[in-house]
Design an enzyme around this catalytic site. Structure first.
Site, PDB file in Angstrom:
ATOM      1  N   TRP A   1      56.303  43.721 -60.242  1.00 30.40           N
ATOM      2  CA  TRP A   1      56.110  45.033 -60.873  1.00 30.40           C
ATOM      3  C   TRP A   1      54.787  45.672 -60.474  1.00 30.40           C
ATOM      4  CZ3 TRP A   1      51.923  45.476 -64.301  1.00 30.40           C
ATOM      5  CH2 TRP A   1      51.289  44.272 -64.605  1.00 30.40           C
TER       6      TRP A   1
ATOM      7  N   GLU B   1      62.530  31.792 -42.917  1.00 29.85           N
ATOM      8  CA  GLU B   1      62.685  30.342 -42.749  1.00 29.85           C
ATOM      9  C   GLU B   1      64.165  29.976 -42.751  1.00 29.85           C
ATOM     10  OE1 GLU B   1      60.281  28.154 -45.538  1.00 29.85           O
ATOM     11  OE2 GLU B   1      58.643  29.563 -45.311  1.00 29.85           O
ATOM     12  N   TYR B   2      64.812  29.867 -41.646  1.00 32.62           N
ATOM     13  CA  TYR B   2      64.428  30.177 -40.278  1.00 32.62           C
ATOM     14  C   TYR B   2      65.649  30.810 -39.641  1.00 32.62           C
ATOM     15  CZ  TYR B   2      61.110  26.518 -41.486  1.00 32.62           C
ATOM     16  OH  TYR B   2      60.186  25.770 -42.136  1.00 32.62           O
TER      17      TYR B   2
ATOM     18  N   MET C   1      53.559  26.511 -39.501  1.00 33.72           N
ATOM     19  CA  MET C   1      53.438  26.004 -40.883  1.00 33.72           C
ATOM     20  C   MET C   1      53.300  24.477 -40.856  1.00 33.72           C
ATOM     21  SD  MET C   1      55.774  28.641 -43.061  1.00 33.72           S
ATOM     22  CE  MET C   1      57.242  28.594 -42.079  1.00 33.72           C
TER      23      MET C   1
ATOM     24  N   ASP D   1      53.864  20.398 -45.493  1.00 28.14           N
ATOM     25  CA  ASP D   1      55.188  20.029 -46.030  1.00 28.14           C
ATOM     26  C   ASP D   1      55.930  19.055 -45.098  1.00 28.14           C
ATOM     27  OD1 ASP D   1      54.582  21.744 -48.112  1.00 28.14           O
ATOM     28  OD2 ASP D   1      55.762  23.420 -47.317  1.00 28.14           O
TER      29      ASP D   1
END
Ligand SMILES: *[C@@H]1O[C@H](CO)[C@@H](O)[C@H](O)[C@H]1NC(C)=O
Ligand SMILES: *[C@@H]1O[C@H](CO)[C@@H](O)[C@H](O)[C@H]1NC(C)=O
Length: 462
Positions: free
Chosen positions: A79, A148-149, A218, A221
């Site tokens: 918002w 992704e991806y 990236m 992870d």
């Protein structure tokens, strides 16, 4: 000195431009920092908005995340996104060298909104048109694609080619926009996969690289609680414990693969996580590769089981058993049944060395809001990890700023306290001036040979 005659307009270098030139020539390496629009919902001291950003910390800030609506136009998610865009882009009044980008991606009902948009040339054109207008209206310097991806999650193999098409059409449209409107071209960047199978499936590396200003790999992870044994979130190198496809789950394997596939090193940015990933140990074993079944408890601020922000980590590590994984150049910490693989200043330094040795284009940090941005958790100043990264990268030191304690009586450090944002003369030195922003004082220098004139708020000839 009558202002009508002097300074000559041509000599009236805006003060801001002076700062820009100085920083621009000195900065060869990028430090790109991501902020997230969901960090505003973290409780108390974890709440983060664009007002918490240090304008001199990073060379680029990427605002995550916006989406694509059903009319194929870029669209906000929160918002108050547009309010936060304004807050972010106001930082450029303080540091004119700062570049800001808007990231688009995520999922809608579990599906990437890119999939429908890239399918037709008409919808790509609609998207591209909306992007240019939205970025220009909100005063951004560029776009970051966070898909992704391509080629995953229900989309066809052909999405790899469609991603290339999207990038080439975006790059062309950004060039046309810059030429027609006599503006600096918008930057075009992407966050990309680190796992080899994803890289192979998602990207035509040699075709996309020329269109991108930089490529955020990236490199985190790699391991997490979804696995049945402990592993590190962001290891620099492989471990003797790795078997099967896990031998590729490290930074060196990812970056090597991007380079082998033809990505120019100077466009690749190494990802630095300001968070760690947790496990719940299931036996008495506590090392790397120890059996586990799920995540440790959620952190009190990030409130999501599986990872902890670095400011939550600094409350955990002092009481924990901390070990350094030498072959992977990263630390882990255990306490009771909790196991944490994370990054600290030492691992950041190792990764910077790797980055430099491979001539990479710089660093990108996920995220600003997970470092100790306020300095209230780790007793190590504001943004301890990212500041360490900046220094390790050899980026120029930040202008004098005052995160000065309230007790200080230093007249320079306190100059801006209670003053409105803006530029002010420094009575002690006419070659410098004060830039006030949100009560903080930034001492700026005019270019050589120029002095500050308050009448034009600019540096000019004496
Ligand atoms: C996307 O793919 C990943 C990995 O294969 C899978 O875990 C996830 O559930 C998929 N999501 C959707 C929406 O299909
Ligand atoms: C890094 O990756 C390269 C390419 O795969 C490999 O030859 C090298 O041995 C790796 N370095 C380390 C320390 O694992």
């Amino acid at each position: 000195m009558p202002l009508t005659q002097w300074p000559l307009p041509v000599l009236c270098v805006p003060a801001a431009l002076g700062a820009l030139l100085v920083l621009h020539t000195a900065t060869s390496s990028r430090l790109v920092c991501h902020m997230t629009n969901w960090a505003q919902y973290r409780p108390s001291s974890g709440k983060f908005t664009s007002d918490n950003i240090d304008p001199f910390l990073c060379t680029h800030v990427i605002y995550a995340l916006s989406t694509i609506n059903s009319f194929n136009q870029i669209a906000p998610i929160e918002w108050n996104d547009e309010q936060q865009f304004a807050g972010l882009n106001r930082l450029k009044n303080v540091n004119p060298a700062l570049k800001t980008l808007l990231s688009v991606g995520g999922t809608v009902n579990g599906i990437s909104p890119f999939i429908a948009m890239v399918a037709k040339i008409e919808s790509r054109a609609t998207f591209i048109k909306s992007v240019i207008s939205y970025l220009r209206t909100n005063n951004f310097d560029g776009l970051n694609l966070a898909w992704e991806y391509p080629g995953h999650n229900g989309s066809e193999e052909q999405d790899r080619e469609r991603f290339t098409l999207l990038l080439s059409e975006l790059a062309k449209a950004f060039e046309d926009d810059a030429r027609e409107n006599r503006k600096t071209p918008l930057l075009l960047t992407a966050n990309v996969a680190a796992f080899r199978p994803n890289i192979d499936r998602a990207y035509e590396v040699q075709k996309i690289a020329p269109h991108l200003d930089f490529i955020n790999v990236m490199t985190y992870d790699y391991h997490g609680h979804w696995e049945a044994a402990t592993g590190h979130n962001s290891p620099l190198y492989g471990s003797a414990m790795d078997s099967g496809t896990h031998i590729h789950h490290n930074i060196n394997a990812s970056i090597s693969h991007w380079l082998v596939k033809g990505a120019p090193a100077e466009k690749l940015l190494l990802g630095f996580p300001t968070y760690g990933r947790t496990y719940r140990l299931s036996t008495g074993a506590t090392g790397l590769g120890a059996p586990s079944n799920g995540p440790a408890d959620a952190g009190p601020y990030t409130r999501t089981a599986g990872f902890w922000s670095s400011y939550e980590i600094c409350a955990f590590t002092p009481g924990a058993n901390v070990e350094w994984i030498s072959e992977q150049q990263v630390p882990y910490a255990t306490y009771g049944s909790a196991w944490l693989g994370y990054d600290d200043k030492r691992s950041f330094s190792s990764k910077v060395q790797y980055m430099t040795a491979n001539n990479l284009g710089g660093a990108h940090v996920w995220t600003l809001d997970m470092d100790d941005f306020s300095g209230s958790f780790c007793s190590d100043g504001t943004y301890p990890l990212i500041n360490h990264l900046r220094v390790s990268m050899g980026l120029p030191s930040k202008p004098t700023t005052t995160a000065a304690p309230a007790t200080t009586t230093d007249p320079i450090a306190d100059f801006c306290r209670g003053r409105p944002d803006g530029l002010y003369e420094n009575p002690a030195n006419e070659k410098t001036f004060f830039q006030c922003f949100q009560g903080h004082t930034y001492l700026q220098h005019c270019q050589a040979g120029l002095v500050y004139w308050d009448s034009c708020k600019c540096c000019s000839h004496p």
